[in-house]
Motif scaffolding. Sequence first.
Motif, PDB file in Angstrom:
ATOM      1  N   GLN A   1      43.378  28.508  46.292  1.00 37.37           N
ATOM      2  CA  GLN A   1      42.973  29.863  46.648  1.00 37.37           C
ATOM      3  C   GLN A   1      44.041  30.865  46.252  1.00 37.37           C
ATOM      4  O   GLN A   1      45.226  30.705  46.570  1.00 37.37           O
ATOM      5  CB  GLN A   1      42.709  29.943  48.147  1.00 37.37           C
ATOM      6  CG  GLN A   1      42.051  31.221  48.614  1.00 37.37           C
ATOM      7  CD  GLN A   1      41.716  31.150  50.092  1.00 37.37           C
ATOM      8  OE1 GLN A   1      42.557  31.425  50.939  1.00 37.37           O
ATOM      9  NE2 GLN A   1      40.481  30.764  50.405  1.00 37.37           N
ATOM     10  N   GLU A   2      43.625  31.899  45.552  1.00 40.69           N
ATOM     11  CA  GLU A   2      44.543  32.971  45.180  1.00 40.69           C
ATOM     12  C   GLU A   2      44.856  33.850  46.389  1.00 40.69           C
ATOM     13  O   GLU A   2      44.198  33.758  47.426  1.00 40.69           O
ATOM     14  CB  GLU A   2      43.941  33.808  44.056  1.00 40.69           C
ATOM     15  CG  GLU A   2      43.792  33.043  42.747  1.00 40.69           C
ATOM     16  CD  GLU A   2      43.250  33.913  41.635  1.00 40.69           C
ATOM     17  OE1 GLU A   2      43.965  34.107  40.651  1.00 40.69           O
ATOM     18  OE2 GLU A   2      42.109  34.390  41.764  1.00 40.69           O
ATOM     19  N   SER A   3      45.844  34.729  46.250  1.00 41.78           N
ATOM     20  CA  SER A   3      46.283  35.562  47.374  1.00 41.78           C
ATOM     21  C   SER A   3      45.189  36.504  47.870  1.00 41.78           C
ATOM     22  O   SER A   3      45.196  36.920  49.026  1.00 41.78           O
ATOM     23  CB  SER A   3      47.516  36.383  46.969  1.00 41.78           C
ATOM     24  OG  SER A   3      47.226  37.172  45.824  1.00 41.78           O
ATOM     25  N   ASP A   4      44.216  36.827  47.025  1.00 43.96           N
ATOM     26  CA  ASP A   4      43.126  37.697  47.447  1.00 43.96           C
ATOM     27  C   ASP A   4      41.986  36.936  48.124  1.00 43.96           C
ATOM     28  O   ASP A   4      40.947  37.515  48.439  1.00 43.96           O
ATOM     29  CB  ASP A   4      42.581  38.493  46.260  1.00 43.96           C
ATOM     30  CG  ASP A   4      42.076  37.593  45.130  1.00 43.96           C
ATOM     31  OD1 ASP A   4      42.076  36.355  45.305  1.00 43.96           O
ATOM     32  OD2 ASP A   4      41.687  38.128  44.077  1.00 43.96           O
ATOM     33  N   GLY A   5      42.194  35.629  48.340  1.00 43.91           N
ATOM     34  CA  GLY A   5      41.200  34.827  49.040  1.00 43.91           C
ATOM     35  C   GLY A   5      40.143  34.200  48.166  1.00 43.91           C
ATOM     36  O   GLY A   5      39.244  33.518  48.660  1.00 43.91           O
ATOM     37  N   VAL A   6      40.231  34.382  46.860  1.00 47.02           N
ATOM     38  CA  VAL A   6      39.244  33.815  45.934  1.00 47.02           C
ATOM     39  C   VAL A   6      39.647  32.397  45.547  1.00 47.02           C
ATOM     40  O   VAL A   6      40.784  32.157  45.127  1.00 47.02           O
ATOM     41  CB  VAL A   6      39.120  34.690  44.671  1.00 47.02           C
ATOM     42  CG1 VAL A   6      38.169  34.041  43.661  1.00 47.02           C
ATOM     43  CG2 VAL A   6      38.638  36.085  45.038  1.00 47.02           C
TER      44      VAL A   6
ATOM     45  N   PHE B   1      43.436  22.355  34.879  1.00 46.08           N
ATOM     46  CA  PHE B   1      42.112  22.276  34.278  1.00 46.08           C
ATOM     47  C   PHE B   1      42.138  23.155  33.042  1.00 46.08           C
ATOM     48  O   PHE B   1      42.351  24.371  33.134  1.00 46.08           O
ATOM     49  CB  PHE B   1      41.028  22.742  35.247  1.00 46.08           C
ATOM     50  CG  PHE B   1      39.637  22.674  34.677  1.00 46.08           C
ATOM     51  CD1 PHE B   1      39.153  21.491  34.143  1.00 46.08           C
ATOM     52  CD2 PHE B   1      38.824  23.789  34.661  1.00 46.08           C
ATOM     53  CE1 PHE B   1      37.868  21.412  33.609  1.00 46.08           C
ATOM     54  CE2 PHE B   1      37.540  23.730  34.136  1.00 46.08           C
ATOM     55  CZ  PHE B   1      37.063  22.529  33.605  1.00 46.08           C
ATOM     56  N   ASP B   2      41.966  22.534  31.875  1.00 43.93           N
ATOM     57  CA  ASP B   2      42.158  23.217  30.601  1.00 43.93           C
ATOM     58  C   ASP B   2      40.814  23.403  29.900  1.00 43.93           C
ATOM     59  O   ASP B   2      40.143  22.427  29.539  1.00 43.93           O
ATOM     60  CB  ASP B   2      43.099  22.385  29.718  1.00 43.93           C
ATOM     61  CG  ASP B   2      43.558  23.133  28.479  1.00 43.93           C
ATOM     62  OD1 ASP B   2      43.007  24.211  28.193  1.00 43.93           O
ATOM     63  OD2 ASP B   2      44.476  22.632  27.800  1.00 43.93           O
ATOM     64  N   THR B   3      40.408  24.651  29.723  1.00 42.75           N
ATOM     65  CA  THR B   3      39.164  24.947  29.010  1.00 42.75           C
ATOM     66  C   THR B   3      39.432  25.521  27.622  1.00 42.75           C
ATOM     67  O   THR B   3      38.502  25.985  26.953  1.00 42.75           O
ATOM     68  CB  THR B   3      38.304  25.946  29.810  1.00 42.75           C
ATOM     69  OG1 THR B   3      39.031  27.173  29.971  1.00 42.75           O
ATOM     70  CG2 THR B   3      37.935  25.382  31.169  1.00 42.75           C
TER      71      THR B   3
ATOM     72  N   LYS C   1      43.800  26.733  32.907  1.00 44.39           N
ATOM     73  CA  LYS C   1      44.141  27.224  31.578  1.00 44.39           C
ATOM     74  C   LYS C   1      42.860  27.710  30.904  1.00 44.39           C
ATOM     75  O   LYS C   1      41.928  26.944  30.689  1.00 44.39           O
ATOM     76  CB  LYS C   1      44.785  26.113  30.748  1.00 44.39           C
ATOM     77  CG  LYS C   1      46.102  25.602  31.314  1.00 44.39           C
ATOM     78  CD  LYS C   1      46.681  24.510  30.434  1.00 44.39           C
ATOM     79  CE  LYS C   1      48.001  24.002  30.975  1.00 44.39           C
ATOM     80  NZ  LYS C   1      48.582  22.924  30.116  1.00 44.39           N
ATOM     81  N   SER C   2      42.838  28.991  30.585  1.00 47.31           N
ATOM     82  CA  SER C   2      41.638  29.591  30.029  1.00 47.31           C
ATOM     83  C   SER C   2      42.020  30.745  29.117  1.00 47.31           C
ATOM     84  O   SER C   2      42.982  31.468  29.395  1.00 47.31           O
ATOM     85  CB  SER C   2      40.728  30.105  31.164  1.00 47.31           C
ATOM     86  OG  SER C   2      39.682  30.894  30.672  1.00 47.31           O
ATOM     87  N   ASN C   3      41.283  30.904  28.023  1.00 47.23           N
ATOM     88  CA  ASN C   3      41.546  32.024  27.119  1.00 47.23           C
ATOM     89  C   ASN C   3      41.140  33.359  27.740  1.00 47.23           C
ATOM     90  O   ASN C   3      41.689  34.399  27.413  1.00 47.23           O
ATOM     91  CB  ASN C   3      40.784  31.827  25.803  1.00 47.23           C
ATOM     92  CG  ASN C   3      41.333  30.663  24.993  1.00 47.23           C
ATOM     93  OD1 ASN C   3      42.536  30.420  24.991  1.00 47.23           O
ATOM     94  ND2 ASN C   3      40.452  29.949  24.300  1.00 47.23           N
ATOM     95  N   SER C   4      40.166  33.319  28.663  1.00 45.63           N
ATOM     96  CA  SER C   4      39.645  34.559  29.238  1.00 45.63           C
ATOM     97  C   SER C   4      40.147  34.843  30.651  1.00 45.63           C
ATOM     98  O   SER C   4      40.374  35.999  31.007  1.00 45.63           O
ATOM     99  CB  SER C   4      38.115  34.527  29.253  1.00 45.63           C
ATOM    100  OG  SER C   4      37.652  33.419  29.997  1.00 45.63           O
ATOM    101  N   SER C   5      40.336  33.782  31.474  1.00 52.94           N
ATOM    102  CA  SER C   5      40.717  34.017  32.872  1.00 52.94           C
ATOM    103  C   SER C   5      41.668  32.947  33.397  1.00 52.94           C
ATOM    104  O   SER C   5      41.320  32.183  34.292  1.00 52.94           O
ATOM    105  CB  SER C   5      39.462  34.073  33.753  1.00 52.94           C
ATOM    106  OG  SER C   5      38.717  32.865  33.618  1.00 52.94           O
ATOM    107  N   PRO C   6      42.892  32.878  32.861  1.00 50.02           N
ATOM    108  CA  PRO C   6      43.870  31.907  33.391  1.00 50.02           C
ATOM    109  C   PRO C   6      44.282  32.282  34.812  1.00 50.02           C
ATOM    110  O   PRO C   6      44.274  33.456  35.175  1.00 50.02           O
ATOM    111  CB  PRO C   6      45.044  32.029  32.417  1.00 50.02           C
ATOM    112  CG  PRO C   6      44.930  33.412  31.860  1.00 50.02           C
ATOM    113  CD  PRO C   6      43.461  33.708  31.788  1.00 50.02           C
ATOM    114  N   ALA C   7      44.618  31.267  35.611  1.00 50.59           N
ATOM    115  CA  ALA C   7      45.004  31.541  37.000  1.00 50.59           C
ATOM    116  C   ALA C   7      45.806  30.378  37.540  1.00 50.59           C
ATOM    117  O   ALA C   7      45.666  29.232  37.096  1.00 50.59           O
ATOM    118  CB  ALA C   7      43.762  31.773  37.864  1.00 50.59           C
TER     119      ALA C   7
END
Length: 295
Positions: free
Chosen positions: A230-235, A135-137, A185-191
């Motif tokens: 889901q990331e490793s921290d559960g988010v 998902f590309d923002t 894909k994000s300029n502020s918060s990629p994950a």
Amino acid sequence: MKLIFALLSLVSSPAFAAVTTIQQNLMPAVSQNEFNAGIVLVTGKGETDSSVDVERSGVLMAGSYYYGIAENQALGLDMGITSLNDKMDDGTDTVDLKTIGLNDINFRYKANFDLGMPTLYLSAGFNLSPGEKTFDTTTTDPEFNSASGQNALAVHSGMIFPSSVLNYGFSVGYTNRLDGKYKRKSNSSPATADLKGGSSMTVSTFVESTNSLHTNVSLNYSRAYSSYAQESDGVNIYSSSPIEMMQLLGSMRIAINEHIELMPGIAYQTYLNKDEINLKSYNELDFGFNARFVF
């Protein structure tokens, strides 16, 4: 899967004479090549619970190749490209959400079996995702790629009953998605996170005329189960609700000669679980054209 193996145990080998063939179970002959090329024009309109107008438009292009490895048996693959745009307008702002790219590539074994009066047909195979789900923002308009991001195992089976005027039948299918990857894909918060869930099932019933036009009408129900990343921290960085759809499809199969068939079609479809996906209404009309070549 157990159902498929149980049905297969009823027959030791494909029959050569009494198989009934309609659009749902077309098959190349032994040592024959089969190519299909098709295009679908998509037009849809709806409204969300929050009174946002949604307008969908786009093109789906698909192709397939199968080779007849034995009588009523074939190996091959299906693939396609998606280019969709969902325009969302709340009366003040407009957002275009795009879905673009190469779809999953589906490798298949398919076969027809004569069970006496009905014909059993089945396909089984592996769906290969050409990449992770993204998902590309960072672009002007937010954009999904059309790959699922998950490889999958798929089975599909049905019965066809012949008659003098109409051949009719039903089918069921299930796609079991394996764990994959999702990237934001994000300029502020990629994950990036593991993508899970998203398996799906289909149930169809259909009829086809025995005349030269082979008019085919099918009613198709599909359900895609929820998925999440889901990331490793559960988010969760991504989640999707279950989607239930009903489609009414009509088409014809017109033989130009012994090697070429043309298949125009039209389909209406809508979401059945609008409450779960925050839709007040949605209606879609698709126009398709497919060409089949055998040699």
